[in-house]
Design a protein around this motif. Structure first.
Motif, PDB file in Angstrom:
ATOM      1  N   GLU A 165      -5.445  -5.381   2.462  1.00  0.00           N
ATOM      2  CA  GLU A 165      -5.444  -4.079   1.802  1.00  0.00           C
ATOM      3  C   GLU A 165      -4.897  -4.183   0.386  1.00  0.00           C
ATOM      4  OE1 GLU A 165      -4.844  -0.899   5.500  1.00  0.00           O
ATOM      5  OE2 GLU A 165      -3.092  -1.753   4.479  1.00  0.00           O
ATOM      6  N   ALA A 166      -3.869  -5.009   0.221  1.00  0.00           N
ATOM      7  CA  ALA A 166      -3.259  -5.168  -1.101  1.00  0.00           C
ATOM      8  C   ALA A 166      -4.261  -5.710  -2.111  1.00  0.00           C
ATOM      9  CB  ALA A 166      -2.044  -6.079  -1.012  1.00  0.00           C
ATOM     10  N   ASP A 167      -5.043  -6.697  -1.703  1.00  0.00           N
ATOM     11  CA  ASP A 167      -6.057  -7.260  -2.603  1.00  0.00           C
ATOM     12  C   ASP A 167      -7.056  -6.193  -3.027  1.00  0.00           C
ATOM     13  OD1 ASP A 167      -4.919  -9.762  -2.512  1.00  0.00           O
ATOM     14  OD2 ASP A 167      -6.256 -10.514  -0.938  1.00  0.00           O
ATOM     15  N   ARG A 168      -7.500  -5.387  -2.060  1.00  0.00           N
ATOM     16  CA  ARG A 168      -8.472  -4.329  -2.387  1.00  0.00           C
ATOM     17  C   ARG A 168      -7.832  -3.233  -3.232  1.00  0.00           C
ATOM     18  NH1 ARG A 168     -10.716  -1.586   2.159  1.00  0.00           N
ATOM     19  NH2 ARG A 168      -9.147  -2.444   3.566  1.00  0.00           N
ATOM     20  N   ALA A 169      -6.563  -2.942  -2.956  1.00  0.00           N
ATOM     21  CA  ALA A 169      -5.866  -1.898  -3.710  1.00  0.00           C
ATOM     22  C   ALA A 169      -5.732  -2.275  -5.181  1.00  0.00           C
ATOM     23  CB  ALA A 169      -4.496  -1.643  -3.100  1.00  0.00           C
ATOM     24  N   ARG A 213       2.890  -6.144   7.055  1.00  0.00           N
ATOM     25  CA  ARG A 213       2.645  -5.463   5.789  1.00  0.00           C
ATOM     26  C   ARG A 213       3.601  -5.947   4.712  1.00  0.00           C
ATOM     27  NH1 ARG A 213      -0.480  -0.829   5.883  1.00  0.00           N
ATOM     28  NH2 ARG A 213      -1.482  -0.537   7.912  1.00  0.00           N
ATOM     29  N   ILE A 214       3.143  -5.858   3.466  1.00  0.00           N
ATOM     30  CA  ILE A 214       3.956  -6.256   2.327  1.00  0.00           C
ATOM     31  C   ILE A 214       4.106  -5.059   1.384  1.00  0.00           C
ATOM     32  CG2 ILE A 214       3.387  -8.705   2.399  1.00  0.00           C
ATOM     33  CD1 ILE A 214       1.237  -8.208   0.313  1.00  0.00           C
ATOM     34  N   PRO A 215       5.246  -4.976   0.695  1.00  0.00           N
ATOM     35  CA  PRO A 215       5.419  -3.871  -0.255  1.00  0.00           C
ATOM     36  C   PRO A 215       4.619  -4.117  -1.530  1.00  0.00           C
ATOM     37  CG  PRO A 215       7.348  -5.289  -0.280  1.00  0.00           C
ATOM     38  CD  PRO A 215       6.444  -5.813   0.808  1.00  0.00           C
ATOM     39  N   VAL A 216       3.908  -3.087  -1.965  1.00  0.00           N
ATOM     40  CA  VAL A 216       3.139  -3.147  -3.211  1.00  0.00           C
ATOM     41  C   VAL A 216       3.680  -2.051  -4.126  1.00  0.00           C
ATOM     42  CG1 VAL A 216       0.837  -3.081  -4.242  1.00  0.00           C
ATOM     43  CG2 VAL A 216       1.131  -3.974  -1.916  1.00  0.00           C
ATOM     44  N   PHE A 217       4.005  -2.428  -5.356  1.00  0.00           N
ATOM     45  CA  PHE A 217       4.725  -1.530  -6.258  1.00  0.00           C
ATOM     46  C   PHE A 217       3.873  -1.168  -7.472  1.00  0.00           C
ATOM     47  CE2 PHE A 217       7.797  -4.243  -4.079  1.00  0.00           C
ATOM     48  CZ  PHE A 217       8.694  -3.318  -3.567  1.00  0.00           C
ATOM     49  N   TRP A 218       3.797   0.140  -7.718  1.00  0.00           N
ATOM     50  CA  TRP A 218       3.115   0.654  -8.902  1.00  0.00           C
ATOM     51  C   TRP A 218       4.120   1.278  -9.865  1.00  0.00           C
ATOM     52  CZ3 TRP A 218       0.554   0.403  -4.299  1.00  0.00           C
ATOM     53  CH2 TRP A 218      -0.787  -0.018  -4.317  1.00  0.00           C
ATOM     54  N   ALA A 219       3.873   1.182 -11.157  1.00  0.00           N
ATOM     55  CA  ALA A 219       4.685   1.906 -12.133  1.00  0.00           C
ATOM     56  C   ALA A 219       4.665   3.386 -11.781  1.00  0.00           C
ATOM     57  CB  ALA A 219       4.133   1.690 -13.545  1.00  0.00           C
ATOM     58  N   CYS A 220       5.767   4.063 -12.032  1.00  0.00           N
ATOM     59  CA  CYS A 220       5.932   5.440 -11.556  1.00  0.00           C
ATOM     60  C   CYS A 220       6.330   6.367 -12.698  1.00  0.00           C
ATOM     61  CB  CYS A 220       6.997   5.474 -10.456  1.00  0.00           C
ATOM     62  SG  CYS A 220       7.322   7.117  -9.800  1.00  0.00           S
ATOM     63  N   GLY A 221       5.778   7.582 -12.664  1.00  0.00           N
ATOM     64  CA  GLY A 221       6.079   8.590 -13.669  1.00  0.00           C
ATOM     65  C   GLY A 221       7.461   9.192 -13.551  1.00  0.00           C
ATOM     66  N   VAL A 222       8.256   8.746 -12.584  1.00  0.00           N
ATOM     67  CA  VAL A 222       9.665   9.146 -12.541  1.00  0.00           C
ATOM     68  C   VAL A 222      10.472   8.328 -13.563  1.00  0.00           C
ATOM     69  CG1 VAL A 222      11.735   9.252 -11.058  1.00  0.00           C
ATOM     70  CG2 VAL A 222       9.528   9.968 -10.159  1.00  0.00           C
ATOM     71  N   THR A 223       9.866   7.278 -14.095  1.00  0.00           N
ATOM     72  CA  THR A 223      10.537   6.474 -15.121  1.00  0.00           C
ATOM     73  C   THR A 223      11.127   7.335 -16.243  1.00  0.00           C
ATOM     74  OG1 THR A 223       9.110   4.561 -14.659  1.00  0.00           O
ATOM     75  CG2 THR A 223      10.227   4.608 -16.803  1.00  0.00           C
TER      76      THR A 223
END
Length: 253
Positions: A165-169, A213-223
């Motif tokens: 899933e991570a690869d496709r994401a 499952r592995i954690p996948v991290f996206w930049a976040c607008g809470v920054t």
């Protein structure tokens, strides 16, 4: 499923106050930062220098509260707001009309909730939606490029995916550049300064099998909220994490 304008009316009337994840599929969602005009140029420069966590969707003129991307009133049409004063969280509210000032400049910043429908359409499970929780968000050691008084590290959102899933994401979310684009980190949270996935800085933790499952991290607008806490303006108003403005603008295809 409600249209964006109808969903916003429910927020305005405080009939709903929960997370906007999974609402109004195919429409852009936006983070909100409102701050005094004297800070607006430096904040705009900060966003331009850090487009991954801060992709700008719209900037409103001083005192303006009706954005171009939605038939909305940004003072009432989000489910929940946060008021920060001098770098500290003051309160959470459902309406910011009584705080409104004519010198306020509002920034609308892209949100990763926008691409979640595309992930679901490809059969990728989103555990925070299944568990009815606000997506977990974490402070990191990933530095942002500073601008004026605004400096600090990136905040990320996390979704636990299988390796396949991570690869496709990655492939899917790379197409959503106004919604943070592809992940900034995959696996090994300690490498980006996250000590405990069960203790997010914002949102709620999700339960998952760490062998599958592995954690996948996206930049976040809470920054920007994190950065504003360090800049310490007299007042900053933001969305409550996970509680976005749903716009009338269709997501990127």
């Amino acid at each position: 499923m409600l249209k964006p304008i109808d969903q916003r009316r429910r927020f305005r009337d405080q009939l709903e106050t929960g997370t906007t994840s999974g609402m109004c599929d195919n429409y852009l969602q936006a983070n909100l930062i409102t701050l005094p005009k004297e800070y607006a140029f430096d904040f705009l420069l900060f966003c331009q220098r850090n487009p991954k966590p801060c992709p700008i969707i719209d900037v409103l003129e001083p005192g303006e509260y009706q954005p171009r991307v939605a038939e909305a009133d940004i003072r009432t049409d989000l489910p929940k707001y946060r008021i920060y004063k001098n770098g500290k969280l003051s309160e959470e509210v459902y309406d910011i009309k009584k705080y409104w000032r004519e010198d306020f400049v509002t920034f609308l910043i892209g949100c990763s909730f926008t691409f979640e429908k595309a992930l679901l359409d490809e059969g990728i499970r989103l555990l925070h939606q299944e568990q009815q929780r606000v997506v977990p968000m974490y402070k990191t050691n990933i530095p942002c490029e500073s601008a004026g008084c605004f400096e600090g590290n990136m905040v990320v959102s996390m979704r636990a995916l299988t390796p396949e899933e991570a690869d496709r994401a990655v492939d899917i979310t790379n197409n959503f550049q106004t919604s943070h684009g592809g992940p900034v980190h995959i696996g090994k949270p300690e490498e980006i300064g996250i000590k405990d996935l069960d203790k997010p800085d914002y949102g709620q933790s999700v339960d998952f099998n760490k062998e599958e499952r592995i954690p996948v991290f996206w930049a976040c607008g809470v920054t920007p909220q994190n950065v504003c806490l360090q800049a310490k303006p007299e007042i900053v108003i933001s969305h409550a994490p996970g509680h976005m403005l749903i716009t009338d603008q269709l997501e990127e295809q």
